[in-house]
Write an enzyme that holds these catalytic residues in place. Structure first.
Site, PDB file in Angstrom:
ATOM      1  N   ASP A   4      -9.956   6.310   4.669  1.00  8.98           N
ATOM      2  CA  ASP A   4      -9.444   5.673   3.438  1.00  8.98           C
ATOM      3  C   ASP A   4     -10.191   4.365   3.198  1.00  8.98           C
ATOM      4  O   ASP A   4      -9.605   3.354   2.827  1.00  8.98           O
ATOM      5  CB  ASP A   4      -7.942   5.420   3.548  1.00  8.98           C
ATOM      6  CG  ASP A   4      -7.322   5.063   2.195  1.00  8.98           C
ATOM      7  OD1 ASP A   4      -7.903   5.460   1.157  1.00  8.98           O
ATOM      8  OD2 ASP A   4      -6.281   4.398   2.170  1.00  8.98           O
ATOM      9  N   GLY A  30       0.827  -1.195   0.000  1.00  9.83           N
ATOM     10  CA  GLY A  30       0.000   0.000   0.000  1.00  9.83           C
ATOM     11  C   GLY A  30       0.852   1.231   0.000  1.00  9.83           C
ATOM     12  O   GLY A  30       2.081   1.172  -0.114  1.00  9.83           O
ATOM     13  N   GLY A  31       0.223   2.400   0.123  1.00 12.74           N
ATOM     14  CA  GLY A  31       0.947   3.648   0.077  1.00 12.74           C
ATOM     15  C   GLY A  31       1.925   3.812   1.228  1.00 12.74           C
ATOM     16  O   GLY A  31       2.947   4.479   1.100  1.00 12.74           O
TER      17      GLY A  31
END
Length: 812
Positions: free
Chosen positions: A168, A50-51
């Protein structure tokens, strides 16, 4: 320095770690099957990226339990705000205890890499669940969608009561377990509602653009729990419609779409007013117009379910949904259920390797095997080799970062008597952790079995699996393996001049193993390519090729390669309907089949629609940017759409990827003329010494028209007659006639241009988009004779266009 958070100790100090350095390729040391993190957690596999960093499945060696471990991205580990945010995640998430929320355990440090341990939840992401239904072209049962939404809302209700906002929420952060439990994960950018200290991402917006609320896009400081309810509305819309409510060309336009326009209504998708109204309220622009709490939303969905129970709504209704996984903004970095992988060419452990064709064949098999594993995206071998040719790199982590992948497979090979000794390691790019490693000893007879074993182990380490029903059984005859690999090596090494030699090798392999699908498919592909070089034998060659492809598809019905071969055969025969059907069949089996996207885009660039062609070509190039033919076809689409800026932006990559400079210069000259630029302003670089004799007249014509600004009527008539003398209904004849028409139009000889277009149609021209949109044809479009030709072409191609299943265009 120590920092304690609710009993979780975070130590910023050296750890007694296993060496991350990859040993020299010629030493063949013992390889640890997995690396330990902080001397406590043994890596079992990579769950996703993921980020913020990677998520690993690990074994807690102290408690003997399987847990999930999330790392902070190395590029952020020196950032005070990022570290504070990471610690805040633990502190907040530990407050939430609910069946619909993954539990958070502890925080720690591995050398300079902070990590977080969480409950490991077995299951698939909602992202995968939605896209499986998309590929099957069916809707998710509305009741099932609402049930999932209720469970998500229950988890959010618990989090919101604890003062935690997710911020998110997206399908990739929601897991569906085998027992139908719905679990929210990753409160990575949550914030305390009562705090005025808004936590933002390091350089950029917080959240995933596809699911962000309008107030997140506008970076308002009073974001509250209703932003999660908005994201849930986007998710519910996507479950019901099979597509997201908003699209855009990039992250900014995608995020701004929800501010600039109202969301579409589910009433347009055939849903009752109650369903459309509920989702519309969830997606309200103003937070005050949405449901004001998760509890209120749960109550509304429950009442709606009661209303729907009296209606006949099923999940079997076929809908127009994507034929492959939708490509959302930053899908690789934002969708942790997918892992991207590159296989680095194996280092030779001695000066020379006598079995280069076997080594290359093994790597191609590895790529092919892993390509059919769900949720693994494999970078093509050609892309990796192209990068290594341009950069003097040996560090696999640096190579992986340049390729933009999550993990790399690296290793070495050496000849050992009649065998190959192969050493493989799987390395995470973010942290440089060794996830898996093993040595293999293989002979030619065992090469396919070894590739299967290695691919299954790698897929397992990436928490995926190879779908065995989609692949042929391993070929074990050593002579057949050797000659097959040599043929495939020749076919890849010499695109134009190695076809017949490859066919000869495949023939020997076929005689040894007459029912091997790989050999049969390779024979079909090679013979279909040979048609271009021997058009006078086309009918015989195409019959042979088709028989091989059909036999391969009968042997392995779920393997995409025979259907791609059928598409190539049909394309060579000018049968675009079968080409389209076969490409779509291959893509249904393998949504990221590069060659199928490429060929389908090429055909649609001629028969339309152009947006469909553009989607498939851009998808093929996103997977493999070295496909020069796809670049040419994409530039052609841009030209027919009048997007000249796109052409100029793409030219550096086109020149970088192409291998046929003369052909490229000819193609660029055509686009130059299409744009209406002065002919004498075109600078060309023909290498006439390397020119293919069959196309020498084209290069000569371009040279003449550039130097003299026009071509005489006599010259054009000779060019037209030359084209008419080419093999009847051949691709070469059609291309020459199109070029003749364009040269004539540039010289003002409209009668010759009309004759060339008319003859091209008689020769089987299928290029409807060229007829409808090519700018140079504008003077002829006022001619009733041309309109008759256009009408005839449209009627001829109507059945072809009807075979295409429309693909909703998602921005990538």
């Amino acid at each position: 320095m120590d920092d304690t958070i609710d009993g979780a100790t975070l130590e910023f100090g050296d750890q007694n770690l296993i060496n991350k350095t990859i040993p020299p390729s010629d030493s063949f040391p013992a390889i640890s099957p997995a690396q330990q993190i902080a001397s406590r957690y043994e890596i079992i596999g990579l769950i996703g990226s993921g980020g913020m960093g990677n998520v690993y499945k690990v074994r807690d060696l102290v408690l003997d339990e399987t847990v999930a471990l999330k790392t902070l991205h190395p590029s952020l580990n020196q950032n005070v705000l990022a570290l504070s945010r990471f610690k805040r995640e633990v502190k907040l998430a530990r407050k939430v205890t609910h069946p619909n929320v993954a539990r958070t355990f502890d925080l720690g440090m591995d050398s300079t890499t902070p990590y977080l341990t969480m409950e490991y939840v077995e299951g698939q992401t909602l992202y995968n669940f939605i896209n499986i239904k998309c590929r099957q072209r069916v809707r998710i049962n509305p009741i099932r969608s609402l049930d999932i939404a209720i469970e998500i809302a229950k988890g959010l209700e618990a989090a919101h009561e604890a003062g935690v906002i997710h911020r998110d929420l997206k399908p990739a952060n929601i897991i569906l377990t085998p027992d139908e439990r719905v679990v929210i994960t990753d409160f990575g950018i949550a914030r305390v509602t009562e705090s005025q200290d808004v936590i933002t991402a390091v350089e950029g917006m917080v959240g995933t653009p596809l699911y962000m609320s309008p107030e997140q896009v506008e970076s308002e400081h009073d974001i509250d729990h209703r932003t999660d309810l908005y994201a849930l509305g986007v998710i519910l819309f996507e479950m019901l419609a099979g597509r997201p409510p908003f699209t855009g060309e990039n992250a900014v336009s995608l995020a701004l779409a929800r501010i600039l326009k109202a969301p579409p209504s589910l009433a347009d998708e055939g849903y009752p007013a109650g369903v459309a109204d509920l989702v519309a309220q969830m997606l309200a622009r103003d937070p005050s117009d949405r449901y004001q709490s998760a509890a209120a939303l749960i109550q509304a969905i429950t009442q709606l379910k009661i209303q729907l129970s009296s209606l006949s709504i099923t999940s079997s209704v076929a809908v127009q949904v994507p034929s492959s996984t939708p490509q959302y903004e930053d899908h690789d970095s934002q969708q942790p259920s997918h892992k991207s992988l590159a296989i680095i060419p194996l280092k030779k452990a001695q000066a020379a390797c006598d079995n280069e064709h076997l080594v290359e064949g093994f790597l191609e098999e590895l790529v092919g095997e892993l390509s059919i594993a769900p949720n693994i995206r494999v970078r093509p071998t050609g892309v990796v080799k192209s990068l290594l040719e341009e950069n003097d790199l040996t560090d696999p982590v640096k190579i992986g970062k340049l390729l933009g992948v999550d993990v790399v497979v690296t290793g070495s090979v050496r000849d050992h008597q009649d065998n190959l000794r192969i050493r493989l390691s799987l390395i995470s790019v973010n942290e440089g952790f060794q996830i898996w490693g093993k040595k293999f000893m293989t002979s030619a007879a065992d090469l396919f079995i070894t590739a299967e074993d290695a691919s299954e182990a790698i897929a397992n380490a990436l928490t995926s699996k190879v779908e065995e029903h989609k692949r042929p059984e391993a070929l074990t005859d050593p002579v057949a393996v050797d000659t097959y690999m040599r043929g495939r090596y020749l076919l890849q090494l010499h695109w134009f001049h190695g076809v017949q030699q490859a066919i000869d090798k495949f023939t020997i392999a076929r005689d040894r193993a007459p029912n091997d699908p790989r050999i049969l498919t390779s024979m079909a592909v090679a013979i279909s390519r040979q048609v271009f070089f021997e058009p006078h034998k086309a009918s015989v060659l195409l019959i042979q090729a088709k028989s091989y492809a059909q036999r391969a598809s009968e042997l392995v019905p779920n393997w995409p390669e025979p259907y791609h071969a059928m598409a190539m055969i049909a394309y060579a025969a000018g049968d675009y309907s079968t080409t389209i059907k076969s490409c779509q069949h291959a893509l249904n089996l393998a949504p990221e089949h590069i060659e199928a996207h490429d060929l389908l885009g090429r055909v649609l660039a001629e028969v339309g629609p152009l947006e469909e062609a553009r989607y498939h070509l851009e998808r093929a190039l996103a997977l493999n940017e070295t496909l020069y033919r796809a670049w040419w076809d994409l530039l052609r689409v841009y030209g027919l759409q009048g997007q000249w800026n796109k052409i100029h932006e793409s030219l550096p990559q086109v020149r970088k990827s192409t291998r046929l400079n003369n052909a490229l210069e000819s193609f660029l000259f055509r686009l130059h003329c299409w744009q209406g630029l002065p002919i004498n302003a075109f600078s060309f670089k023909f290498d006439l010494d390397a020119a293919d004799p069959r196309f020498e007249i084209i290069f000569a014509s371009i040279t003449k028209i550039v130097n003299e600004h026009t071509l005489s009527k006599e010259y054009l008539e000779d060019l037209y007659n030359t084209a008419r003398q080419m093999p009847a209904r051949s691709q070469s004849a059609r291309i020459f006639l199109q070029l003749c028409a364009e040269f004539a139009l540039s010289s003002g000889e409209y009668d010759i241009a009309y004759q060339a277009v008319e003859s091209a149609l008689q020769e089987g021209l299928r290029d409807l988009m060229w007829l409808q949109h090519m700018p140079l044809l504008n003077p002829l479009r006022c001619d009733p004779r041309f309109q008759d030709l256009l009408t005839q072409a449209q009627m001829t191609l109507a059945p072809v266009r009807a075979t295409l299943t429309p693909h909703p265009i998602h921005s990538s």
